[in-house]
Design a protein around this motif. Structure first.
Motif, PDB file in Angstrom:
ATOM      1  N   LYS A   1      35.429  14.418  34.508  1.00  0.00           N
ATOM      2  CA  LYS A   1      36.825  14.796  34.306  1.00  0.00           C
ATOM      3  C   LYS A   1      37.394  15.328  35.619  1.00  0.00           C
ATOM      4  CE  LYS A   1      35.213  16.715  29.882  1.00  0.00           C
ATOM      5  NZ  LYS A   1      35.569  15.672  28.930  1.00  0.00           N
ATOM      6  N   GLY A   2      38.561  14.843  35.991  1.00  0.00           N
ATOM      7  CA  GLY A   2      39.199  15.321  37.206  1.00  0.00           C
ATOM      8  C   GLY A   2      40.336  14.398  37.611  1.00  0.00           C
ATOM      9  N   PHE A   3      40.923  14.702  38.773  1.00  0.00           N
ATOM     10  CA  PHE A   3      42.077  13.948  39.261  1.00  0.00           C
ATOM     11  C   PHE A   3      41.701  13.191  40.537  1.00  0.00           C
ATOM     12  CE2 PHE A   3      43.932  17.543  36.936  1.00  0.00           C
ATOM     13  CZ  PHE A   3      44.865  16.907  36.125  1.00  0.00           C
TER      14      PHE A   3
ATOM     15  N   ALA B   1      37.980   4.559  31.128  1.00  0.00           N
ATOM     16  CA  ALA B   1      38.086   6.021  31.134  1.00  0.00           C
ATOM     17  C   ALA B   1      39.182   6.522  32.061  1.00  0.00           C
ATOM     18  CB  ALA B   1      36.754   6.643  31.547  1.00  0.00           C
ATOM     19  N   SER B   2      39.763   5.644  32.845  1.00  0.00           N
ATOM     20  CA  SER B   2      40.736   6.053  33.855  1.00  0.00           C
ATOM     21  C   SER B   2      42.151   5.975  33.296  1.00  0.00           C
ATOM     22  CB  SER B   2      40.608   5.160  35.094  1.00  0.00           C
ATOM     23  OG  SER B   2      41.528   5.550  36.085  1.00  0.00           O
ATOM     24  N   LEU B   3      42.875   7.089  33.329  1.00  0.00           N
ATOM     25  CA  LEU B   3      44.284   7.125  32.935  1.00  0.00           C
ATOM     26  C   LEU B   3      45.104   7.021  34.219  1.00  0.00           C
ATOM     27  CD1 LEU B   3      44.196   9.991  30.271  1.00  0.00           C
ATOM     28  CD2 LEU B   3      43.567   7.584  30.046  1.00  0.00           C
TER      29      LEU B   3
ATOM     30  N   LEU C   1      45.447  18.544  32.450  1.00  0.00           N
ATOM     31  CA  LEU C   1      44.626  19.747  32.296  1.00  0.00           C
ATOM     32  C   LEU C   1      44.359  20.034  30.819  1.00  0.00           C
ATOM     33  CD1 LEU C   1      46.307  22.006  35.006  1.00  0.00           C
ATOM     34  CD2 LEU C   1      44.067  20.923  35.133  1.00  0.00           C
ATOM     35  N   ARG C   2      45.364  19.801  29.982  1.00  0.00           N
ATOM     36  CA  ARG C   2      45.171  20.012  28.539  1.00  0.00           C
ATOM     37  C   ARG C   2      44.177  19.014  27.966  1.00  0.00           C
ATOM     38  NH1 ARG C   2      46.664  17.467  24.130  1.00  0.00           N
ATOM     39  NH2 ARG C   2      47.915  15.964  25.298  1.00  0.00           N
ATOM     40  N   ARG C   3      44.334  17.756  28.333  1.00  0.00           N
ATOM     41  CA  ARG C   3      43.492  16.715  27.733  1.00  0.00           C
ATOM     42  C   ARG C   3      42.038  16.794  28.207  1.00  0.00           C
ATOM     43  NH1 ARG C   3      46.398  10.875  27.660  1.00  0.00           N
ATOM     44  NH2 ARG C   3      44.424  10.420  26.571  1.00  0.00           N
ATOM     45  N   MET C   4      41.841  17.206  29.442  1.00  0.00           N
ATOM     46  CA  MET C   4      40.479  17.219  29.979  1.00  0.00           C
ATOM     47  C   MET C   4      39.782  18.555  29.798  1.00  0.00           C
ATOM     48  SD  MET C   4      40.728  14.904  33.460  1.00  0.00           S
ATOM     49  CE  MET C   4      42.019  15.862  34.260  1.00  0.00           C
ATOM     50  N   TYR C   5      40.556  19.661  29.764  1.00  0.00           N
ATOM     51  CA  TYR C   5      39.930  20.982  29.788  1.00  0.00           C
ATOM     52  C   TYR C   5      40.391  21.902  28.665  1.00  0.00           C
ATOM     53  CZ  TYR C   5      38.919  19.371  34.504  1.00  0.00           C
ATOM     54  OH  TYR C   5      38.499  18.629  35.581  1.00  0.00           O
ATOM     55  N   GLY C   6      41.147  21.368  27.710  1.00  0.00           N
ATOM     56  CA  GLY C   6      41.667  22.192  26.627  1.00  0.00           C
ATOM     57  C   GLY C   6      40.672  22.371  25.489  1.00  0.00           C
ATOM     58  N   GLU C   7      41.177  22.703  24.334  1.00  0.00           N
ATOM     59  CA  GLU C   7      40.326  23.012  23.184  1.00  0.00           C
ATOM     60  C   GLU C   7      39.582  21.791  22.665  1.00  0.00           C
ATOM     61  OE1 GLU C   7      39.557  25.841  21.979  1.00  0.00           O
ATOM     62  OE2 GLU C   7      40.919  27.081  23.169  1.00  0.00           O
TER      63      GLU C   7
ATOM     64  N   VAL D   1      37.845  11.635  29.888  1.00  0.00           N
ATOM     65  CA  VAL D   1      38.686  10.761  30.710  1.00  0.00           C
ATOM     66  C   VAL D   1      38.891  11.413  32.075  1.00  0.00           C
ATOM     67  CG1 VAL D   1      39.898   9.764  28.739  1.00  0.00           C
ATOM     68  CG2 VAL D   1      40.802  11.835  29.826  1.00  0.00           C
ATOM     69  N   PHE D   2      39.375  10.609  33.011  1.00  0.00           N
ATOM     70  CA  PHE D   2      39.821  11.152  34.283  1.00  0.00           C
ATOM     71  C   PHE D   2      41.143  10.484  34.655  1.00  0.00           C
ATOM     72  CE2 PHE D   2      37.017   7.605  35.276  1.00  0.00           C
ATOM     73  CZ  PHE D   2      37.709   6.895  36.253  1.00  0.00           C
ATOM     74  N   TYR D   3      41.825  11.048  35.621  1.00  0.00           N
ATOM     75  CA  TYR D   3      43.164  10.584  35.980  1.00  0.00           C
ATOM     76  C   TYR D   3      43.177   9.952  37.366  1.00  0.00           C
ATOM     77  CZ  TYR D   3      45.594  12.762  32.045  1.00  0.00           C
ATOM     78  OH  TYR D   3      46.046  13.083  30.782  1.00  0.00           O
TER      79      TYR D   3
END
Length: 894
Positions: free
Chosen positions: A632-634, A666-668, A686-692, A697-699
């Motif tokens: 997960k990351g940008f 997996a790439s958005l 940040l919400r989609r990768m690190y939220g609840e 995925v990654f961006y």
């Protein structure tokens, strides 16, 4: 000695000699030894002297090669702490089930590899029994990079400890039913077992180095105590030919990564034949690693060789081993003793004499099977020495026989990598060799059986006790989700309100946003900026003094720009990873940071920024590795597009990275046009990768180096930004020269910097041609396509859903003209779901050096070209005269 050493080489004359008489005495002594005892004795003394000097810490050039013998002699081996007989039985079961699994699967034609694990079984088993720390140990446990082709042996061990069922073994390489096993280490396919995908050869060793380095990064930044974590990378000698395998050796040595051990299985064979047919790969690798500053341990010969070395008073045997090429030694492993006596020992009189006191059985044992990698005591000694060595990484060169214990039809055969099965008779021979209690009746149906001593057997009990002592099962991947709080809105506010009259490139907008996010009290320390030596190009130098550039040594010098505000600041707790000119290394860094949430239970937020041309095109295989590892990351492709990087030319002009990125599920992928779009995308990312409820995925964001005035965000566009499309304005919004109410209509759609071309075209169409154009910002062609494909799949299940792009354009009048700084295939991804007439403009072909204006005219994507294309669409529909198209071309000089 024909050429006495009394005369020193001329290049040494530049070194001042404070005692020429003493120097002459040393040279004379060497001459005397050579003349009295021969040159070989003189060579021996020199090697021993250099080895002693190196051990004493004298500042001399390293001796790059040592003799073709074990680094740790038998007499120096530590006491073996395990039950050898018990471990041999466990290893035998694993060997059997690995071979059985692949053989049984061969009837379905799914393939598999047997020979690799057969050669490396003790390399793994010794580690699992005595060294590899599990996830339940203190800290994060060890990180294991398993050689991809050895996966059947790892599955066999997991079957023995009860983590994999017999049904799953029978579904090896048959995953679609939901209860199968992936061919190789694939975390995305078997996320509770595999941590690291390694079968794309070369990426494993590169990633292991950067993983060990990232462990130190977390330690030095006081984020996670990784002092007890060790990285083990299991590699093949053939794999070391991949450039990525050795690309970062100097980094590992330079940063003293003694938390890293490479174990190279030197069975002397690659996929088609010998690794170094006419040479010696072990010696080559030793020189390469020692030259790079690694600690090298060779475990080449088994204990059967001890007698031969003791009889080798003259050193003839050691010299012969040093000169025999690998392919010949492979032949010795398959030929009879008479052949070995003639072709190996017959090389000189000393060896003939030595062979005269050896039995045929001893020679056969030595040359057919006795290798250092096949004996747990020798493997244990090497692993223990590796962990005890401080100040440098270690590589263990363990010699084995490929296909060991699989029988004469497999062992050391050139084709054994492609051999997928054993016959029943071969299995019976293997059973007898391994001493397994499997009766002939078990083969009654013509199928080889799996073997298991029983869940309560002494073998399984011993295995489980050893793993419990080391911190639980291994390999294993465990995720304890830690949700990160959303950053404060104030970090995003400057981009949402626009730049006023100031021009700002979207690259700079992204960097400003991240700089603000790195100040966030809750999550700021978790950002990991990664850049391959282009930080100043992307405007990141302002981060140098505030965040610091990571270096395990800190800053041992005074930087030349210390008196400047944005000086080059290195620090032991620095946050930025500035990797030098290595996109592959930076990407390996990124993967380690992206998966820290699983590896260490510490979610990090990496962003890796690079020239967009040098990302997906150069390191796309690592992007797949990232996806497989659930990272997960940008990823940020800066100076994006084929026409925005003025003057640089063909190899810097990226018009296709979005096309490559679209192949990775997996790439958005987003191509934002404005700063506020970046803010919305990053916040939601940040919400989609690190939220609840995090997503795996990654961006991929592309940003541009073209300064433009950044508008404030219009109301109600957030959904469209995230889904990929929204209407930015209409022809009625034009302040001047608005077209007539009954004017022909066209929909202009663009991504990235092309939005500015269609905005100019919108004005020209209205003022000069009385055409009403609405402008749409397509933030993500890929996300529009992903949504549409999901709708198509739902239709197969009886669900009727309308793609977002279709709904967004519903009621829009006139044809659609899509424009981007990419190949036309990028916007054409959505064409089949657009109900209006659809066409596109793009930058197909090679890039070129020119001004932005010149390049855009060349590719036919500038505002005037867009006007002509729009008029042509309308002319085909009969909504404007055909003569208007010709007139426009002439007016604009097209």
């Amino acid at each position: 000695m024909s050429d006495p050493v009394g005369k020193l080489p001329s290049e040494l004359d530049q070194l001042p000699d404070r005692d020429t008489e003493e120097t002459a005495e040393w040279a004379a002594s060497l001459d005397a030894v050579a003349q009295a005892a021969g040159t070989r004795r003189a060579e021996y003394l020199l090697r021993r002297t250099l080895q002693h000097a190196e051990a004493a810490g004298l500042a001399l050039p390293k001796l790059l090669e040592t003799d073709y013998v074990n680094t740790i002699p038998t007499a120096a081996e530590p006491e073996f702490p395990g039950d050898e007989e018990m471990e041999a039985r466990i290893t035998a079961w694993n060997r059997w089930n690995a071979a059985a699994m692949v053989t049984r699967g061969s009837k379905y034609g799914v393939g598999g590899h047997i020979a690799t694990f057969a050669s490396a079984a003790w390399l793994y088993e010794t580690g699992f029994q005595h060294f590899f720390r599990g996830k339940e140990a203190d800290g994060s446990g060890d990180q294991l990079y398993i050689q991809g082709h050895a996966s059947p042996g790892i599955y066999a061990r997991a079957f023995l400890d009860g983590r994999i069922s017999e049904q799953q073994l029978d579904n090896f390489r048959q995953e679609s039913g939901g209860n199968g096993l992936p061919s190789y280490p694939h975390p995305r396919r078997l996320p509770w077992l595999w941590e690291f995908p390694t079968v794309s050869m070369g990426l494993g060793p590169l990633s292991a180095i950067y993983q060990a380095r990232f462990n130190r990064y977390l330690q030095n930044r006081s984020i996670k105590d990784t002092a007890n974590s060790h990285v083990w990378a299991f590699l093949g000698d053939g794999e070391m030919d991949e450039p990525e395998s050795t690309a970062a050796l100097a980094l590992a040595s330079r940063e003293q990564l003694d938390n890293l051990t490479f174990v190279i299985n030197c069975n002397l064979q690659r996929l088609d034949g010998p690794v170094r047919a006419n040479f010696r790969v072990v010696q080559e690798l030793e020189a390469q690693f020692r030259g790079a500053g690694w600690n090298v341990i060779k475990s080449l010969w088994g204990s059967a060789w001890d007698e031969l070395f003791q009889l080798d008073a003259s050193g003839a045997l050691v010299r012969r081993l040093r000169e025999v090429p690998d392919a010949q030694f492979q032949t010795y492993a398959t030929r009879d003793v008479a052949y070995i006596r003639q072709h190996f020992f017959g090389a000189n009189a000393e060896l003939v004499q030595l062979a005269g006191v050896l039995s045929d059985a001893k020679i056969a044992e030595c040359f057919h099977s006795s290798r250092g990698g096949h004996e747990p005591r020798k493997v244990y000694a090497a692993y223990k020495a590796a962990l005890e060595h401080k100040g440098a990484p270690t590589v263990i060169l363990a010699q084995t026989v490929k296909g060991y214990t699989l029988g004469a039809g497999f062992e050391s055969k050139n084709a054994n990598h492609q051999m997928k099965k054993l016959t029943i008779d071969e299995f019976k021979d293997m059973r007898d060799l391994l001493g397994l209690p499997i009766p002939d009746s078990a083969f009654a149906d013509g199928q080889v059986p799996y073997g298991h001593p029983g869940a309560n057997s002494p073998e399984v009990q011993y295995l489980n006790e050893r793993r419990a002592a080391l911190g639980g099962p291994a390999p294993a991947r465990k995720v304890k989700h830690v949700a990160l709080p959303a950053p404060a809105d104030r970090s995003f506010a400057p981009l949402l309100k626009g730049s006023g009259k100031q021009e700002m490139a979207t690259t700079m907008a992204f960097v400003r946003l991240v700089k603000d996010l790195m100040r966030d009290k809750e999550t700021g320390k978790r950002w990991v900026p990664i850049v391959p030596d282009e930080a100043r190009t992307f405007g990141m130098e302002s981060l140098f003094p505030s965040a610091g550039i990571y270096s395990p040594l800190g800053q041992t010098y005074e930087p030349v720009d210390r008196d400047q505000l944005m000086y080059y600041k290195e620090a032991k707790d620095g946050q930025i990873l500035n990797e030098g000119i290595t996109e592959a290394g930076a990407m390996a860094d990124f993967i380690a940071a992206c998966t820290s949430y699983a590896t260490h239970g510490e979610p990090m937020i990496p962003f890796y920024i690079f020239y967009s041309m040098f990302g997906w095109q150069r390191t796309a295989d690592q992007m797949w590795q990232l996806a497989d590892q659930l990272g997960k990351g940008f990823i940020v492709g800066a100076t994006a597009g084929r026409t925005t990087l003025t003057g640089e030319g063909l190899q810097h002009a990226d018009g296709h990275s979005h096309l490559i990125a679209s192949t990775n599920p997996a790439s958005l992928n987003y191509d934002p046009a404005f700063a506020y779009e970046i803010a919305v995308i990053v916040k939601d990312g940040l919400r989609r990768m690190y939220g609840e409820t995090p997503e795996d995925v990654f961006y991929y964001l592309t940003v541009y180096n073209e300064p433009k005035v950044q508008p404030a965000m219009p109301e109600g566009v957030e959904e469209g930004i995230l889904k990929g499309l929204y209407r930015f304005n209409t022809a009625a919004d034009l302040a001047e020269a608005a077209p007539a109410a009954d004017a022909p209509k066209v929909q202009l759609m663009a991504s990235g910097t092309a939005i500015h071309w269609i905005l100019e075209a919108q004005k020209l169409l209205a003022a000069e041609w009385n055409v009403a154009a609405d402008v749409w910002s397509a933030t993500s062609w890929g996300e529009l396509r992903r949504d549409a494909l999901e709708c198509d799949e739902a239709l197969l299940r009886g669900e009727v859903r309308t793609p977002f792009v279709t709904r967004a354009l519903e009621g829009a009048q006139g044809p659609v003209l899509a424009v981007s700084d990419w190949m036309r295939q990028v916007p054409d991804q959505i064409s089949q779901w657009v109900e209006q007439d659809y066409t596109s403009l793009g930058t197909d072909g090679f890039g070129l050096s020119d001004t932005r204006e010149g390049a855009r005219r060349h590719f036919g994507v500038d505002a005037q070209s867009i006007v002509v294309a729009a008029l042509a669409q309308l002319a085909r529909r009969g909504e404007v005269p055909a003569s208007s198209v010709k007139e426009a071309r002439e007016r604009y000089g097209l």
